[in-house]
Design a protein around this motif. Structure first.
Motif, mmCIF file in Angstrom:
data_model
loop_
_atom_site.group_PDB
_atom_site.id
_atom_site.type_symbol
_atom_site.label_atom_id
_atom_site.label_comp_id
_atom_site.label_asym_id
_atom_site.label_seq_id
_atom_site.Cartn_x
_atom_site.Cartn_y
_atom_site.Cartn_z
ATOM 1 N N VAL A 243 60.609 -25.453 42.151
ATOM 2 C CA VAL A 243 61.862 -23.881 42.147
ATOM 3 C C VAL A 243 62.871 -25.307 42.828
ATOM 4 C CG1 VAL A 243 62.620 -22.382 43.462
ATOM 5 C CG2 VAL A 243 60.145 -22.024 42.186
ATOM 6 N N GLU A 244 63.453 -25.695 42.305
ATOM 7 C CA GLU A 244 63.967 -26.954 42.636
ATOM 8 C C GLU A 244 65.328 -27.037 43.692
ATOM 9 O OE1 GLU A 244 66.547 -30.178 43.495
ATOM 10 O OE2 GLU A 244 64.861 -30.345 42.367
ATOM 11 N N VAL A 245 65.414 -26.838 44.656
ATOM 12 C CA VAL A 245 66.322 -26.637 45.405
ATOM 13 C C VAL A 245 67.866 -26.960 46.182
ATOM 14 C CG1 VAL A 245 65.457 -24.368 45.922
ATOM 15 C CG2 VAL A 245 65.108 -26.388 47.273
ATOM 16 N N GLY A 246 67.540 -29.017 45.989
ATOM 17 C CA GLY A 246 67.509 -29.952 46.473
ATOM 18 C C GLY A 246 69.111 -30.260 45.973
ATOM 19 N N GLY A 247 68.925 -30.144 44.496
ATOM 20 C CA GLY A 247 70.169 -30.459 43.752
ATOM 21 C C GLY A 247 69.315 -31.725 43.409
ATOM 22 N N PRO A 248 70.653 -32.494 43.112
ATOM 23 C CA PRO A 248 70.825 -34.285 42.628
ATOM 24 C C PRO A 248 70.051 -34.783 43.206
ATOM 25 C CG PRO A 248 73.309 -33.303 42.394
ATOM 26 C CD PRO A 248 72.326 -32.386 43.351
ATOM 27 N N THR A 249 70.058 -34.775 44.702
ATOM 28 C CA THR A 249 69.108 -35.989 45.317
ATOM 29 C C THR A 249 67.608 -35.352 45.226
ATOM 30 O OG1 THR A 249 69.418 -34.920 47.536
ATOM 31 C CG2 THR A 249 71.121 -36.123 47.074
ATOM 32 N N THR A 250 67.841 -34.606 44.855
ATOM 33 C CA THR A 250 65.661 -34.448 44.932
ATOM 34 C C THR A 250 65.197 -34.088 43.144
ATOM 35 O OG1 THR A 250 66.181 -32.070 44.567
ATOM 36 C CG2 THR A 250 65.641 -33.523 46.965
ATOM 37 N N MET A 251 65.899 -34.250 42.568
ATOM 38 C CA MET A 251 65.699 -34.078 40.800
ATOM 39 C C MET A 251 65.114 -35.213 40.565
ATOM 40 S SD MET A 251 66.199 -31.790 38.814
ATOM 41 C CE MET A 251 65.966 -31.158 36.620
ATOM 42 N N ALA A 252 65.331 -36.082 40.875
ATOM 43 C CA ALA A 252 64.315 -37.375 40.377
ATOM 44 C C ALA A 252 62.663 -37.683 40.283
ATOM 45 C CB ALA A 252 64.875 -38.624 40.579
ATOM 46 N N GLN A 253 63.103 -36.819 42.089
ATOM 47 C CA GLN A 253 60.890 -36.697 42.268
ATOM 48 C C GLN A 253 60.430 -35.289 41.301
ATOM 49 O OE1 GLN A 253 59.312 -38.455 43.337
ATOM 50 N NE2 GLN A 253 61.347 -39.832 44.319
ATOM 51 N N SER A 254 61.203 -34.015 41.334
ATOM 52 C CA SER A 254 61.034 -32.993 40.565
ATOM 53 C C SER A 254 60.658 -33.461 38.513
ATOM 54 C CB SER A 254 62.509 -32.134 39.959
ATOM 55 O OG SER A 254 61.884 -31.715 41.491
ATOM 56 N N LEU A 255 61.550 -34.471 38.169
ATOM 57 C CA LEU A 255 61.293 -34.924 37.132
ATOM 58 C C LEU A 255 60.197 -35.571 36.831
ATOM 59 C CD1 LEU A 255 64.703 -35.690 35.733
ATOM 60 C CD2 LEU A 255 63.253 -34.172 34.778
ATOM 61 N N LYS A 256 59.477 -36.325 38.479
ATOM 62 C CA LYS A 256 58.469 -37.083 37.798
ATOM 63 C C LYS A 256 57.247 -36.160 38.872
ATOM 64 C CE LYS A 256 60.210 -41.676 40.179
ATOM 65 N NZ LYS A 256 60.012 -42.051 41.033
ATOM 66 N N ALA A 257 57.670 -34.981 38.813
ATOM 67 C CA ALA A 257 56.172 -34.069 39.048
ATOM 68 C C ALA A 257 56.313 -32.765 37.811
ATOM 69 C CB ALA A 257 56.184 -33.203 40.830
ATOM 70 N N VAL A 258 56.772 -33.021 37.294
ATOM 71 C CA VAL A 258 56.385 -31.821 36.319
ATOM 72 C C VAL A 258 55.549 -32.140 35.059
ATOM 73 C CG1 VAL A 258 58.316 -32.290 34.452
ATOM 74 C CG2 VAL A 258 58.695 -30.162 34.940
ATOM 75 N N THR A 279 69.617 -38.325 33.596
ATOM 76 C CA THR A 279 70.823 -37.865 33.118
ATOM 77 C C THR A 279 69.622 -37.203 31.951
ATOM 78 O OG1 THR A 279 69.734 -39.730 31.830
ATOM 79 C CG2 THR A 279 71.790 -40.577 33.280
ATOM 80 N N PHE A 280 70.689 -36.754 30.748
ATOM 81 C CA PHE A 280 69.471 -35.607 30.691
ATOM 82 C C PHE A 280 68.532 -36.233 29.636
ATOM 83 C CE2 PHE A 280 74.529 -33.520 30.661
ATOM 84 C CZ PHE A 280 74.373 -32.744 31.264
ATOM 85 N N ILE A 287 59.645 -34.020 28.948
ATOM 86 C CA ILE A 287 59.080 -33.161 27.778
ATOM 87 C C ILE A 287 59.577 -32.124 28.730
ATOM 88 C CG2 ILE A 287 58.096 -32.770 25.693
ATOM 89 C CD1 ILE A 287 56.743 -35.303 25.784
ATOM 90 N N CYS A 288 60.162 -31.183 29.414
ATOM 91 C CA CYS A 288 60.345 -30.431 29.867
ATOM 92 C C CYS A 288 61.654 -29.403 29.714
ATOM 93 C CB CYS A 288 60.296 -30.741 31.307
ATOM 94 S SG CYS A 288 61.306 -31.745 32.441
ATOM 95 N N THR A 289 61.919 -28.458 30.334
ATOM 96 C CA THR A 289 62.883 -27.650 30.252
ATOM 97 C C THR A 289 63.583 -27.720 31.760
ATOM 98 O OG1 THR A 289 61.847 -26.237 28.751
ATOM 99 C CG2 THR A 289 64.060 -24.939 29.723
ATOM 100 N N VAL A 290 64.400 -27.700 31.848
ATOM 101 C CA VAL A 290 65.368 -27.368 32.771
ATOM 102 C C VAL A 290 66.882 -27.227 32.812
ATOM 103 C CG1 VAL A 290 67.095 -29.027 33.926
ATOM 104 C CG2 VAL A 290 65.409 -30.403 33.182
#
Length: 350
Positions: A243-258, A279-280, A287-290
């Protein structure tokens, strides 16, 4: 009997919170054949409400709009062709008044309360009967008034993609202690999932654990919290829902977690903007859905309310409340991030 005039706020301009104007003798809203007149008892604020008068909201906004999307109250009167409600019913507003079921479309996008359609920060409001739902039987007006936006957004993040809906045993990653994030913790636990949450302080970590978080990571102490979250999942496979609420500043870490084939639901951008962001191609590499989402439909809201009643879930509400006439102070209090959970505005009798 409803009065002939009411108190209501409007947003006049984009000069920050000074654009909020209180009219203490606004006319009572007219009632059409299919309309319901609601006497509001409580409303709650969202980040969206704060950025509209600052001119930062990326979706449609009408000039001189009555702000507020979240509200709960009682039915004061109904139009001659109304069938869904009767006088005395307790109701909650639907965020997108035209989004009844299925996917959001261009037409329903233009029906957001407090943006294009006059909202809830007033004593009385008139709404099409399709834009209201029955309030949960186990919640107070103040608690019910927190559901329209944050709760439904969290529900949509976990259940909105039917083929990827949350399942028992999966892991959910939430960020911070805002309304959406805490609702996501509560809904995930009710579904039998594990929750990893991030926060910035030990005190907030204890509260997150109280509401069901299995693990809490202090992102200030652990900047690479995405990898840490992944390591906490069974076999290090990653989390199925972010559940990504931070936006651009947290997205890189979310991708590492998924996890592989996991879902990252982008809710907002409370962390601000950054040029240094994924980036896209990173969606392919992981291999995830955003997906981006904007709250949810009435059908989802009704499903969510049934779950709230069956599991006796109670929203987390900040200990401080404000009256309708103190709205500017409430906006500033929330902007300064002094709140925990949802911030409630008392309008009428509770």
């Amino acid at each position: 009997m409803a009065p002939s005039t009411i108190k209501q706020w409007t947003v006049e301009g984009q000069n920050g919170f000074e654009s909020l104007k209180l009219n203490e003798k606004a006319p009572l809203p007219e009632l059409g054949d299919r309309d319901v007149l609601v006497k509001f008892h409580a409303a709650s604020l969202n980040f969206r409400d704060l950025i509209i008068p600052k001119g930062q909201y990326p979706f449609p906004v009408k000039d001189n709009i009555i702000p507020g999307s979240d509200g709960a109250g009682t039915v004061e009167a109904v139009g001659s062709r109304v069938t869904r409600f009767k006088t005395g019913d307790k109701v909650v507003t639907l965020f997108s008044q035209g989004h009844l079921a299925g996917s959001l479309d261009h037409a329903s996008l233009g029906t957001g309360l407090g943006g294009v359609v006059d909202g809830t920060l007033r004593e009385y409001g008139s709404f099409d009967e399709q834009g209201l739902v029955h309030a949960p039987s186990n919640l107070s007006f103040g608690e019910s008034a927190t559901l329209s936006c944050a709760a439904l957004t969290a529900w949509n993040a976990l259940y909105g993609l039917e083929t990827r809906a949350i399942k028992p045993g999966q892991t959910v990653l939430t960020q911070g202690t805002g309304g959406v994030s805490i609702f996501a913790v509560q809904f995930a636990k009710a579904a039998g999932a594990r929750v990893i949450a991030t926060t910035s302080s030990a005190d907030k970590a204890e509260v997150l654990k109280k509401y069901g978080a299995d693990h809490v990571i202090n992102y200030k102490e652990t900047p690479n919290w995405g990898e840490q979250a992944k390591s906490l999942t069974p076999g290090g496979r990653g989390v199925e829902h972010v559940v990504e609420v931070g936006g651009p500043t947290t997205m890189a870490q979310s991708l590492k977690a998924v996890a592989i084939d996991g879902v990252i639901s982008i809710i907002g951008f409370i962390g601000g903007f950054s040029k240094d962001q994924p980036t896209f191609l990173d969606c392919l590499n992981n291999i995830c859905t955003v997906r981006g989402l904007l709250v949810g439909s009435r059908l989802q809201l009704e499903d969510m309310i049934r779950a709230i009643e069956q599991n006796d879930i109670h929203p987390v509400v900040d200990s401080k409340t404000f009256t309708l006439t103190e709205l500017k102070d409430a906006y500033q209090y929330m902007w300064d991030q002094k709140h925990f959970g949802k911030l409630v505005i008392k309008i009428g009798e509770q």
